[in-house]
Every structure is written in structure tokens, then in C-alpha cells.
Design a protein around this motif. Structure first.
Motif, mmCIF file in Angstrom:
data_model
loop_
_atom_site.group_PDB
_atom_site.id
_atom_site.type_symbol
_atom_site.label_atom_id
_atom_site.label_comp_id
_atom_site.label_asym_id
_atom_site.label_seq_id
_atom_site.Cartn_x
_atom_site.Cartn_y
_atom_site.Cartn_z
ATOM 1 N N HIS A 1 35.781 54.852 65.056
ATOM 2 C CA HIS A 1 36.655 55.380 66.110
ATOM 3 C C HIS A 1 36.678 54.506 67.362
ATOM 4 O O HIS A 1 36.787 55.034 68.476
ATOM 5 C CB HIS A 1 36.246 56.816 66.458
ATOM 6 N N GLY B 1 30.431 59.194 56.188
ATOM 7 C CA GLY B 1 30.510 59.882 57.485
ATOM 8 C C GLY B 1 29.659 61.127 57.524
ATOM 9 O O GLY B 1 29.885 62.024 58.343
ATOM 10 N N SER C 1 22.592 53.466 59.557
ATOM 11 C CA SER C 1 21.452 53.158 60.428
ATOM 12 C C SER C 1 20.296 54.087 60.089
ATOM 13 O O SER C 1 20.479 55.115 59.415
ATOM 14 C CB SER C 1 21.839 53.351 61.904
ATOM 15 N N LEU D 1 26.320 58.733 52.929
ATOM 16 C CA LEU D 1 26.256 57.335 53.352
ATOM 17 C C LEU D 1 25.731 57.292 54.790
ATOM 18 O O LEU D 1 26.158 58.096 55.632
ATOM 19 C CB LEU D 1 27.654 56.717 53.295
ATOM 20 N N ARG E 1 47.241 54.483 59.532
ATOM 21 C CA ARG E 1 46.329 55.515 59.037
ATOM 22 C C ARG E 1 47.060 56.461 58.079
ATOM 23 O O ARG E 1 46.515 56.893 57.067
ATOM 24 C CB ARG E 1 45.759 56.300 60.239
ATOM 25 N N GLY F 1 31.342 65.546 59.170
ATOM 26 C CA GLY F 1 30.521 65.242 58.001
ATOM 27 C C GLY F 1 29.252 66.066 57.942
ATOM 28 O O GLY F 1 28.897 66.606 56.884
ATOM 29 N N GLY G 1 28.270 62.302 60.791
ATOM 30 C CA GLY G 1 29.220 62.542 61.878
ATOM 31 C C GLY G 1 29.439 64.029 62.156
ATOM 32 O O GLY G 1 28.767 64.904 61.597
ATOM 33 N N TRP G 2 30.394 64.296 63.016
ATOM 34 C CA TRP G 2 30.667 65.660 63.486
ATOM 35 C C TRP G 2 31.143 66.565 62.343
ATOM 36 O O TRP G 2 30.521 67.583 62.039
ATOM 37 C CB TRP G 2 31.709 65.570 64.611
ATOM 38 N N ASP H 1 32.225 49.243 55.250
ATOM 39 C CA ASP H 1 32.821 47.906 55.114
ATOM 40 C C ASP H 1 32.373 47.233 53.819
ATOM 41 O O ASP H 1 32.690 46.075 53.590
ATOM 42 C CB ASP H 1 32.400 47.015 56.294
ATOM 43 N N PRO I 1 44.033 67.813 65.762
ATOM 44 C CA PRO I 1 43.473 66.767 66.634
ATOM 45 C C PRO I 1 42.198 67.206 67.348
ATOM 46 O O PRO I 1 41.440 66.348 67.801
ATOM 47 C CB PRO I 1 44.595 66.493 67.640
ATOM 48 N N THR I 2 41.971 68.496 67.460
ATOM 49 C CA THR I 2 40.673 68.906 67.978
ATOM 50 C C THR I 2 39.968 69.769 66.940
ATOM 51 O O THR I 2 40.470 70.810 66.527
ATOM 52 C CB THR I 2 40.750 69.591 69.362
ATOM 53 N N VAL I 3 38.824 69.237 66.493
ATOM 54 C CA VAL I 3 37.945 69.976 65.564
ATOM 55 C C VAL I 3 36.754 70.367 66.430
ATOM 56 O O VAL I 3 35.907 69.546 66.752
ATOM 57 C CB VAL I 3 37.532 69.077 64.381
ATOM 58 N N ARG J 1 19.371 61.816 60.209
ATOM 59 C CA ARG J 1 20.205 63.015 60.409
ATOM 60 C C ARG J 1 20.675 63.574 59.064
ATOM 61 O O ARG J 1 20.667 64.784 58.837
ATOM 62 C CB ARG J 1 21.425 62.686 61.286
ATOM 63 N N LEU K 1 34.764 60.757 55.027
ATOM 64 C CA LEU K 1 34.936 61.135 56.432
ATOM 65 C C LEU K 1 34.479 60.029 57.378
ATOM 66 O O LEU K 1 34.605 60.155 58.595
ATOM 67 C CB LEU K 1 34.139 62.418 56.728
ATOM 68 N N GLY K 2 33.918 58.945 56.828
ATOM 69 C CA GLY K 2 33.471 57.838 57.682
ATOM 70 C C GLY K 2 34.675 57.142 58.288
ATOM 71 O O GLY K 2 35.662 56.884 57.602
HETATM 72 N N1 LIG Z 1 36.917 65.361 65.062
HETATM 73 C C1 LIG Z 1 38.239 65.500 65.134
HETATM 74 O O1 LIG Z 1 38.715 66.205 66.027
HETATM 75 C C2 LIG Z 1 39.161 64.831 64.099
HETATM 76 C C3 LIG Z 1 40.533 65.088 64.189
HETATM 77 C C4 LIG Z 1 41.393 64.500 63.267
HETATM 78 C C5 LIG Z 1 40.875 63.660 62.282
HETATM 79 N N2 LIG Z 1 39.527 63.417 62.242
HETATM 80 C C6 LIG Z 1 39.028 62.501 61.189
HETATM 81 O O2 LIG Z 1 38.015 63.137 60.415
HETATM 82 C C7 LIG Z 1 37.031 62.197 60.003
HETATM 83 C C8 LIG Z 1 35.667 62.629 60.489
HETATM 84 O O3 LIG Z 1 35.733 62.708 61.919
HETATM 85 P P1 LIG Z 1 34.456 63.057 62.816
HETATM 86 O O4 LIG Z 1 34.978 63.769 64.012
HETATM 87 O O5 LIG Z 1 33.395 63.692 62.006
HETATM 88 O O6 LIG Z 1 34.017 61.585 63.256
HETATM 89 P P2 LIG Z 1 32.625 61.082 63.846
HETATM 90 O O7 LIG Z 1 31.792 62.203 64.353
HETATM 91 O O8 LIG Z 1 32.949 59.947 64.783
HETATM 92 O O9 LIG Z 1 31.897 60.491 62.577
HETATM 93 C C9 LIG Z 1 32.248 59.258 62.012
HETATM 94 C C10 LIG Z 1 31.284 58.974 60.892
HETATM 95 O O10 LIG Z 1 31.624 57.692 60.353
HETATM 96 C C11 LIG Z 1 30.445 56.910 60.317
HETATM 97 N N3 LIG Z 1 30.801 55.503 60.430
HETATM 98 C C12 LIG Z 1 31.544 54.902 61.381
HETATM 99 N N4 LIG Z 1 31.641 53.583 61.130
HETATM 100 C C13 LIG Z 1 30.911 53.356 60.004
HETATM 101 C C14 LIG Z 1 30.601 52.207 59.246
HETATM 102 N N5 LIG Z 1 31.076 50.995 59.582
HETATM 103 N N6 LIG Z 1 29.838 52.351 58.126
HETATM 104 C C15 LIG Z 1 29.344 53.562 57.768
HETATM 105 N N7 LIG Z 1 29.600 54.698 58.444
HETATM 106 C C16 LIG Z 1 30.380 54.586 59.560
HETATM 107 C C17 LIG Z 1 29.608 57.386 61.487
HETATM 108 O O11 LIG Z 1 28.269 56.980 61.323
HETATM 109 P P3 LIG Z 1 27.207 56.985 62.551
HETATM 110 O O12 LIG Z 1 26.622 58.369 62.605
HETATM 111 O O13 LIG Z 1 26.229 55.954 62.160
HETATM 112 O O14 LIG Z 1 27.984 56.643 63.802
HETATM 113 C C18 LIG Z 1 29.816 58.887 61.348
HETATM 114 O O15 LIG Z 1 29.002 59.403 60.326
HETATM 115 C C19 LIG Z 1 37.482 60.854 60.583
HETATM 116 O O16 LIG Z 1 38.239 60.172 59.648
HETATM 117 C C20 LIG Z 1 38.344 61.282 61.748
HETATM 118 O O17 LIG Z 1 39.259 60.275 62.166
HETATM 119 C C21 LIG Z 1 38.669 63.982 63.107
#
Ligand SMILES: NC(=O)c1ccc[n+]([C@@H]2O[C@H](COP(=O)([O-])OP(=O)(O)OC[C@H]3O[C@@H](n4cnc5c(N)ncnc54)[C@H](OP(=O)(O)O)[C@@H]3O)[C@@H](O)[C@H]2O)c1
Length: 295
Positions: free
Chosen positions: A75, A7, A33, A30, A133, A13, A10-11, A53, A157-159, A39, A71-72
Motif C-alpha cells: 500500500h 497478507g 518478516s 505468508l 488494479r 488478513g 494484515g488488517w 514478489d 473503501p473502509t473496512v 503475528r 490479501l497481501g
Molecule cells: N482495509 C481496507 O479498508 C481495504 C479496502 C479495500 C480493499 N482492501 C484490500 O484488501 C486487501 C487487504 O487489505 P488490508 O487492509 O488487510 O491491508 P494491510 O493491513 O495493509 O495488509 C497488507 C498485508 O500485505 C502484506 N504485504 C505487503 N507487502 C508485502 C510483500 N512484499 N510481501 C509479503 N507480504 C506483503 C503485509 O505484510 P506486513 O504485515 O509484513 O506489512 C500485510 O500482511 C488489500 O489488497 C487491500 O488493498 C482493503
């Protein structure tokens, strides 16, 4: 430390990769794409191409590292059970890659559903059956018996922060699209919050210091009333604010309505004490007032 981050694009990550590199760690991220790889590389990390996967790839990525931050996550909220099952297999594969090393594996989790009606603390165990989860967090904790240093980071729930595309940005988009910033019922339910850069600092401190089996709360604000969030969105977007009854919440908000109506308060006292972590970045209402959710 050489850290493998899933991840990483991601946000949370990408903020974490930056935090780790700024602190002198080496990161392999990791990426599934070309765009994600670009990035991750732009942040200064090495890239491992593949998906969450692929258990063999995750095993190899973990075995080559001195610590793992997972963190991947997929969603797609229409396929929540599949996403949790993939997450579980990923945790097992990453754990197997670290087996017997004593090295850290930090996984992401959340505070919803753990102990409704009270302020959740780090002492509260993950929720049990019916919360796939949360069950994954239990699975991760058992890795301590296999010589891994598992750590659970339960995020608010909000980061939030500039560039956020998570829940607060969804609420802001709904307010913009409908011309009204809404809350459910009396809006007295709470949402905890944390700034993304504070969350990233906590993750780094945790893999550097936290003992096996630690549950950490990435929570800077114990609970903000949903009505206050809706009012701040209303001010930022210059739209009126109103309450919707429970029965109309789904229609107005879609799937996010049920979550916005949930009451969750969480403390991070134990986390702050253990890690010497002090949230230093703006609050959610400050970020909303600064206009980060207007665009
Ligand atoms: N943000 C929040 O408010 C929040 C709150 C509570 C918990 N969380 C948890 O914290 C973690 C990180 O959240 P986030 O907000 O950073 O999420 P995010 O921005 O949606 O990032 C998700 C990451 O997972 C990657 N990903 C998704 N499916 C994948 C796959 N099949 N193979 C490889 N990589 C994959 C995405 O890659 P791509 O860039 O390619 O899409 C991205 O890097 C998650 O587990 C989330 O549920 C977040």
C-alpha cells in the motif's frame, strides 16, 4: 480445508485467519518478516516466510493448499503502478499453483472506479484499461478457464473496527493534527463500509461455497455520506467540522482527499443472497461513536 493466505499479518488478513481457524480450517500464512511471522503464528496458523514478489514461492504455497486467499498488497500509494504489477504477477503465480484443481483463489479488489454515478452491483464488471488494479481482477477471472475457482472480493473503501489503521483512521489522524474534521464540498458523496469481522466471515463463506467467477461485495453499508463521517469524527475527537472546497482538499487531506471526495455506492444484495451472509457487527458511525478512532 487447508488455506494459504497472503497478507495474513494484515488488517483483513489477521481477522480472516482467525475466522478460518474458528471454523475448523487449517491455515498457512505468508509472512515477510520476523514480526509478521510472529503475528501469524500467534493467530494459530503455520507460517510460510517470503514475499508476494516471489512467484515461485507463491506457486508452491498455492500448490500445497486446498484454497488460496490473496490479501497481501503493497500500500505505498507513491508506487501504485508497481504495486498493481506485483499483484498481477502474484495472482498469476497463485493461479498457476492451483491450475486444474478446481480449488478456490479469492483475490482482494475494491469498488472505486467501476461505475461512477450509480449503485455498483456484483453484476458490474471490473473497470477496464487505466485501472490496473481492476484489470488484475479480470486476469483472475480468466483463471476459471484453467481449472481454478477464481473469486473476486470487492471491499468497501473502509473496512473498519477496533485497531483499524486504514482510511478512516487516516481521516481521524488528519482531524486530530489539524484540529478540524473536514469534508469536501457539500459532503453529499458516499462511502460504502464494512466491519472487518463481517468481511472475514464473507471471505470464509466465499471460499467454502461460491462458484467460479463470482464477484462478491464485502459491503455492509451501501453508502454513508462523507459529511456524516466527518461529523462523527468531529464528535469523537471533539473538534469542529467544516467543509473545504475541492480546490483546497489536497492541501488539507493530502492524497486521501481525492478519495474522500469520491462518490461510491455499492450493494451487496447478491452476495448476501448467494452466501447467506448477514453483516452483524457495528456500523462505521457506531465504531466512531464507540471511540475506536480516538487513540
Ligand atoms: N482495509 C481496507 O479498508 C481495504 C479496502 C479495500 C480493499 N482492501 C484490500 O484488501 C486487501 C487487504 O487489505 P488490508 O487492509 O488487510 O491491508 P494491510 O493491513 O495493509 O495488509 C497488507 C498485508 O500485505 C502484506 N504485504 C505487503 N507487502 C508485502 C510483500 N512484499 N510481501 C509479503 N507480504 C506483503 C503485509 O505484510 P506486513 O504485515 O509484513 O506489512 C500485510 O500482511 C488489500 O489488497 C487491500 O488493498 C482493503
Amino acid at each position: 480445508m487447508h488455506v494459504f493466505v497472503t497478507g495474513a499479518s494484515g488488517w483483513i488478513g489477521s481477522a480472516t485467519v482467525t475466522e478460518l481457524i474458528n471454523a475448523g480450517h487449517r491455515v498457512t500464512g505468508l509472512a515477510r518478516s520476523e514480526a509478521a511471522a510472529g503475528r501469524v503464528a500467534a493467530l494459530g496458523a503455520s507460517v510460510l516466510r517470503g514475499t508476494i514478489d516471489d512467484p515461485e514461492l507463491l506457486h508452491a504455497g498455492a500448490a500445497a493448499a486446498e484454497g488460496v486467499i490473496h490479501l497481501g498488497y503493497n500500500h505505498d500509494f507513491t508506487r501504485m503502478a508497481d504495486a498493481a504489477a506485483t499483484d498481477r504477477r502474484a495472482i498469476e503465480a497463485l493461479g498457476a499453483g492451483l491450475e486444474g484443481t478446481g480449488r478456490p483463489l479469492l483475490i482482494a479488489s475494491g469498488v472505486f472506479g467501476i461505475a461512477p454515478g450509480k449503485v455498483i452491483t456484483e453484476q458490474d464488471a471490473p473497470a477496464g484499461p487505466g485501472h490496473p488494479r481492476q484489470e488484475n481482477a479480470q486476469v483472475a477471472l480468466t483463471l476459471a478457464d484453467r481449472g481454478v475457482r477464481p473469486l473476486i472480493a470487492r471491499f468497501a473503501p473502509t473496512v473498519h473496527g477496533p485497531g483499524d489503521y486504514g482510511f478512516t483512521s487516516i481521516l481521524a489522524r488528519i482531524a486530530k493534527d489539524t484540529g478540524v474534521s473536514a469534508y469536501v464540498g457539500d459532503g453529499a458523496n458516499h462511502w460504502p463500509a464494512v466491519h472487518v469481522r463481517d468481511a472475514a466471515t464473507l471471505i470464509r463463506l466465499a471460499i467454502e461455497q461460491a462458484p467460479a467467477g463470482t464477484i462478491l461485495h464485502a459491503v455492509a453499508e451501501e453508502g454513508i455520506r462523507s459529511r456524516d463521517i466527518a461529523e462523527a469524527i468531529g464528535r469523537a475527537l471533539e473538534v469542529p467540522v467544516r467543509s473545504f472546497p475541492d480546490s483546497a482538499a489536497d492541501e488539507h487531506f493530502g492524497w486521501v482527499g481525492r478519495m474522500f471526495a469520491t462518490d461510491a455506492r455499492a450493494s451487496s444484495e447478491a452476495t448476501q443472497r448467494l452466501l447467506g451472509w448477514k453483516p452483524a457487527h457495528p456500523t462505521l458511525l457506531e465504531d466512531l461513536a464507540a471511540g475506536h478512532y480516538v487513540a
